[in-house]
Write a protein that holds these residues in place. Structure first.
Motif, short mmCIF file in Angstrom:
data_model
loop_
_atom_site.label_atom_id
_atom_site.label_comp_id
_atom_site.label_asym_id
_atom_site.label_seq_id
_atom_site.Cartn_x
_atom_site.Cartn_y
_atom_site.Cartn_z
N LYS A 112 4.21 -0.29 -0.67
CA LYS A 112 3.69 -1.22 0.34
C LYS A 112 3.81 -0.66 1.74
CE LYS A 112 4.57 -5.36 -2.42
NZ LYS A 112 5.28 -6.63 -2.49
N CYS A 116 0.52 0.08 3.71
CA CYS A 116 0.21 -1.01 4.64
C CYS A 116 1.16 -1.11 5.84
CB CYS A 116 0.23 -2.34 3.89
SG CYS A 116 -0.93 -2.39 2.50
N ALA A 121 3.60 -6.60 2.19
CA ALA A 121 2.15 -6.54 1.97
C ALA A 121 1.78 -7.22 0.65
CB ALA A 121 1.68 -5.09 1.95
N LYS A 123 -0.74 -8.01 -2.70
CA LYS A 123 -1.47 -7.16 -3.65
C LYS A 123 -2.87 -6.86 -3.11
CE LYS A 123 0.83 -7.37 -7.91
NZ LYS A 123 1.18 -6.01 -8.26
N VAL A 126 -2.69 -4.14 -0.42
CA VAL A 126 -2.45 -2.84 -1.03
C VAL A 126 -3.75 -2.32 -1.66
CG1 VAL A 126 -1.22 -1.65 -2.90
CG2 VAL A 126 0.02 -3.21 -1.39
#
Length: 179
Positions: A112, A116, A121, A123, A126
């Motif tokens: 993550k 990000c 973050a 799903k 991502v």
């Protein structure tokens, strides 16, 4: 260089094959989800069948793509015993197919942050970040059922995060010098 990304799961095991160009560009060469559903009783017999199914599928992916590295989301420790057992079964299948030295593991939080910039973050964030960085990934994900796309996207995130690993950085540097 070819990197195989894995999102280990027992019922839904995500995978993605990513080619790394000499310029460092990333291209999705394939993606999918290995499905392993319970079928028979007793459970202990069915577990062996499902582990075998995962191992055979991973061997096929390996032989068809000959990855330089395998990037995998490392095992997390869920609260429920059966969940831990299921993930351990998936890792057993990985261990039966790949040499330990080529498997680069990244913790879920690392994935993550690497993609990000934050541990929290979603799903979706991502997946979007992975699709921006890997050419053709969105098209490959769109061929999968919507409920399975996140597993292959997590496998792609493992590939991208593995690029931060010293082992992969050194291999890429050597690969560039050889060309």
């Amino acid at each position: 260089m070819i990197i195989l990304g894995l999102d280990p799961g027992y019922a839904s095991f995500g995978w993605v094959v990513v080619g790394v160009g000499t310029d460092g560009g990333l291209t999705c060469l394939g993606a999918g989800v290995i499905r392993s559903k319970p079928e028979t009783k007793p459970k202990c017999v069915d577990d062996l069948r499902r582990i075998g199914l995962l191992s055979v599928a991973l061997r096929d992916i390996k032989s068809n793509n000959e990855p330089t590295f395998v990037a995998a989301e490392s095992m997390s420790w869920p609260r429920f015993t059966r969940a831990v057992q299921s993930i351990a079964f998936a890792w057993g299948a990985i261990g039966s197919v790949f040499e330990p030295g080529i498997v680069v593991q990244r913790r879920p939080q690392e994935l993550k942050v690497d993609l990000c910039g934050k541990k929290t973050a979603s799903k979706q964030e991502v997946e979007e970040a992975a699709c921006k960085r890997i050419t053709g990934l969105r098209q490959a994900l769109d061929t999968l059922p919507r409920t399975q796309q996140n597993h292959a996207a997590d496998a792609a995130a493992a590939v991208l995060s593995s690029m931060e690993s010293q082992v992969v950085k050194i291999a890429m540097s050597i690969s560039k010098r050889e060309k």
